[in-house]
Scaffold this active site. Structure first.
Site, mmCIF file in Angstrom:
data_model
loop_
_atom_site.group_PDB
_atom_site.id
_atom_site.type_symbol
_atom_site.label_atom_id
_atom_site.label_comp_id
_atom_site.label_asym_id
_atom_site.label_seq_id
_atom_site.Cartn_x
_atom_site.Cartn_y
_atom_site.Cartn_z
ATOM 1 C CG ASP A 327 -1.605 1.182 1.827
ATOM 2 O OD1 ASP A 327 -2.250 1.749 0.859
ATOM 3 O OD2 ASP A 327 -0.996 1.450 2.786
ATOM 4 C CG PHE A 401 -12.148 10.051 3.029
ATOM 5 C CD1 PHE A 401 -12.092 10.129 1.309
ATOM 6 C CD2 PHE A 401 -11.634 8.990 3.425
ATOM 7 C CE1 PHE A 401 -11.236 9.440 0.735
ATOM 8 C CE2 PHE A 401 -10.778 8.187 2.599
ATOM 9 C CZ PHE A 401 -10.410 8.474 1.346
ATOM 10 C CB THR A 405 -16.961 7.734 -2.323
ATOM 11 O OG1 THR A 405 -16.516 8.358 -0.877
ATOM 12 C CG2 THR A 405 -18.144 6.846 -2.068
ATOM 13 C CB SER A 408 -14.935 13.970 2.519
ATOM 14 O OG SER A 408 -13.763 14.715 2.457
#
Ligand SMILES: Nc1ncnc2c1ncn2[C@@H]1O[C@H](COP(=O)(O)OP(=O)(O)OP(=O)(O)O)[C@@H](O)[C@H]1O
Ligand SMILES: [K+]
Ligand SMILES: [Mg+2]
Length: 712
Positions: A327, A401, A405, A408
């Site tokens: 990540d 948030f 998606t 926010s």
């Protein structure tokens, strides 16, 4: 409570940013290891009582080879009591020593973790927790009584009473009890650095923590069990070896049994003691005795590297990993992503952009969101707080948030204010007929190319008019030393792939800076999981390193999942390893330890079996020379007498266990060569060594024994 003189965490965080040298997670890139325990007279003496306790048949039955020796020793004891002889008593004594050396090697390996477990236990003795009651008041209770979802409050100077997640506030925390690293780290609510560990200490500020562990299930509890070896389970490799050892034991039991009638036919009925001695020499006692020690020592080495594994299986799998997925934010970078600048669109007033950015971040509890409010204040833009806005406006709604998606914001009096990833926000305004102006696109590319994260701020007015107001530059810092370490992984044959929710240009910049082989951008949590499934379907073993809740599914699905200790409880729960130093390149050490574990076990198995073959040639001629003097020429070793030959073999068999304990604990030296090369080399060294060693060893022992009267 008075403020301590320690710099507050917010100061630290700010300072971090100012000089571009993050204190956010200091020391997390250092490859410091705790000093490994040494094999000393004291450590052996300390292990002795436990070794004796392990002699119980109930425990021994788990190792069929050593259980056979135990039964043999008991049998010889009975015979020696009934009809004592110097030879019989000597063999019996050495058989008992053989069993003891086996349990001793295991106890020594376990002993190395005991001291660590004791100091871990001490770290949370007498810790009180300030429990928040439903009515808002607090009550002090012992830390060990905290239950899941209790809410506690910790201030500067407090020891955190149990594992949890910060739900309010930010603090600098001293985690040296678990990491051995004394520099403070920042832990804060909302983001991917929200988890705290029981036994660590708050240095500044005040945090509210939701407890995430049941009593007895905390991180320190798990660590104690791990270093004490209480949670050991046989790995698939160990089970395979176990089957081999059981088979060999049965085969040699049959061989020994069938030798007796042959010898009897020749008129030289061997005594039961001789048969037991022969059997013990033939079965693979060396590896049978050392298997547990090798496994424990491997886990121990991992703990020395500040990695906690929940299963030995993961450690061994790590030895065969070919792909590492990482990540980005919080793993390759510090994850201390903060707003550093606002860039308005051409027709927009700078203050208007900052105000909109501020308002749509007021309810955003992520570190990114808070940093935007802070930066707005720094630029002199303040205004009503969230509660006031909520009271004074109709149609008030918070849009939190989410990693899926990537956006926010707030709905306020019919106005929709949003911020988020460029592609998402552009798509959002497009729905209302708006578009992203060229200069904004240009700014987005520019920020991304530098490895920063651009956030677009947009609003849709009451009249339905949508416009992009400008760009926020979020900056993060790549942890140092990544490039060289990823190169090392490449040398080991491991491909590194960064997967990030960020845009492709930022991803490319960070990928280049960190030196990973490949990257995937704009990845949702589902995408991360899909990449792992795809790699696995292609037959590759995959490791995943991450810190966020959005990494949890991938961490759970990976063959080896390593969570950063700085990460969220969800990530740590899903992973099968946690790196206390939050260093994504720690996988190099983990792979090395996994390979070393497999190589050590393989090498000692080879040595053990080769050894037994050689012992066969030392003993069998001795058995038959009395009946067939012609066989004397088979006695190539020229051993003094049949009895001294047999006793020497038994003594050698016992001593070789002790002689190999240091190697079992330390592990065979691991070099970054291919598995085949390593196998070939080990077969040569340990196979040949195992064949030759008994001839020399038994000869020397025989020379010494022949000086003792009464044997022969
Ligand atoms: N608080 C926020 N509000 C709005 N948008 C955000 C916020 N935080 C991040 N983003 C946007 O959403 C994208 C995805 O964020 P997410 O946290 O899933 O991934 P990431 O942290 O960028 O990458 P990684 O998966 O490597 O941790 C970010 O790249 C950014 O553009
Ligand atoms: K043996
Ligand atoms: Mg992340």
């Amino acid at each position: 409570m008075t403020r301590s003189s320690t710099a507050s965490a917010s100061d630290l965080a700010a300072q971090t940013y100012a000089d571009g040298n993050p204190l956010g997670t200091p020391g997390e890139h250092k490859h410091h290891t705790k000093a490994p325990a040494k094999l000393t007279i004291t450590s052996v003496a300390a292990a002795l009582p436990l070794a004796v306790r392990k002699l119980s048949p109930r425990q021994m039955i788990h190792s069929p080879v050593m259980f056979t020796v135990l039964v043999g020793a008991a049998l010889c004891t009975a015979i020696s009591l009934y009809r004592p002889s110097v030879f019989g008593i000597a063999v019996t004594a050495w058989l008992w020593l053989t069993v003891l050396f086996g349990t001793l090697s295991e106890s020594i390996a376990e002993g190395r973790g005991k001291a660590q477990a004791d100091s871990l236990r001490a770290s949370r003795k007498g810790v009180t927790a300030r429990l928040r009651q439903p009515d808002g008041t607090t009550r002090d209770i012992p830390g060990t009584e905290l239950r899941l979802n209790d809410i506690v409050i910790c201030e500067a100077g407090d020891v955190i009473p149990s594992d949890g997640e910060i739900i309010e506030g930010l603090a600098s925390v001293d985690e040296s009890t678990i990491t051995g690293e004394s520099a403070p780290v920042i832990r804060e609510s909302g983001g991917d650095r929200s988890s705290v560990t029981g036994g660590t200490k708050v240095l500044s500020d005040r945090i509210v923590i939701r407890i995430t562990a049941e009593p007895g299930q905390t991180f320190i509890d798990r660590m104690i069990k791990l270093v004490e070896g209480a949670v050991r389970q046989k790995t698939p490799n160990e089970i395979a070896l176990h089957v081999l050892l059981v088979s060999l034991t049965i085969v040699f039991l049959a061989v020994t049994m069938s030798l007796a009638p042959f010898a009897a036919l020749a008129g030289a009925t061997p005594s039961p003691i001789v048969l037991v001695a022969l059997l013990v020499c033939l079965i693979p006692t060396t590896i049978g005795a050392l298997v547990p020690a090798i496994g424990i020592a491997g886990m121990d080495r991992l703990v020395q590297h500040n990695v906690l594994a929940t299963s030995g299986r993961a450690v061994e799998t790590a030895g065969d990993i070919t792909t590492l997925l990482l990540d980005k934010t919080g793993t390759i970078t510090y994850g201390n992503r903060r707003a550093v600048n606002f860039f308005p669109a051409d027709h927009v007033d700078r203050t208007q952009l900052i105000e909109a950015a501020r308002v749509c971040s007021l309810a955003d509890e992520t570190p990114e969101g808070r940093s935007i409010v802070d930066l707005a204040a720094d630029k002199g833009v303040t205004g009503s707080d969230l509660a006031t806005l909520e009271r004074s406006s109709g149609n008030f709604a918070v849009v939190p948030f989410s990693a899926s998606t990537r956006m926010s914001g707030l709905d306020l009096d019919g106005r929709q204010i949003r911020k988020g990833a460029a592609s998402t926000v552009t798509a959002f305004v497009a729905e209302y007929g708006g578009h992203s102006p060229a200069e904004v696109d240009h700014r987005v590319t520019e920020i991304s190319a530098k490895g920063g994260t651009p956030l677009l701020v947009a609003q849709v007015g009451k009249d339905g008019r949508a416009e992009i107001l400008g760009t926020i530059h979020l900056a993060d810092v790549v942890k140092p030393g990544m490039h060289a370490r990823f190169a090392e992984l490449r040398q080991m044959g491991i491909r590194t792939v960064m997967i990030t929710g960020d845009n492709p240009i930022t991803a490319k910049a960070i990928a280049a800076e960190a030196g990973v082989d490949d990257f995937l951008a704009e990845a949702t949590p589902e995408d991360k999981l899909a990449v792992i499934k795809k790699e696995q379907a292609a037959g590759r073993l995959v490791a995943m390193t991450g810190d966020g809740t959005n990494d949890a599914p991938a961490l759970a699905a990976a063959d080896v999942g390593v969570a950063m200790n700085s990460g969220t409880p969800a990530a740590k729960d899903a992973a099968n390893m946690v790196d206390l130093d939050s260093d994504p390149t720690k996988l190099i050490n983990i792979v090395g330890i996994g390979k070393q574990l497999l190589i050590t076990r393989g090498a000692l198995t080879t040595f053990s079996v080769a050894n037994d073959v050689a012992k066969y040639f030392a003993i069998v001629p001795a058995l038959f020379t009395a009946a067939f003097p012609g066989l004397g020429l088979l006695n190539i070793m020229g051993l003094a007498t049949p009895s001294s030959a047999i006793l020497s073999a038994v003594i050698f068999n016992a001593l070789i266990i002790i002689a190999l304990v240091p190697l079992a604990l330390r592990g065979v030296k691991y070099r970054a060569v291919s598995a085949n090369q390593a196998l070939g080399r080990n077969l040569l060294i340990y196979g040949l060594g195992g064949l030759i060693a008994p001839f020399i060893g038994i000869k020397i022992i025989d020379l010494m024994i022949s000086l003792i009267p009464g044997i022969g």
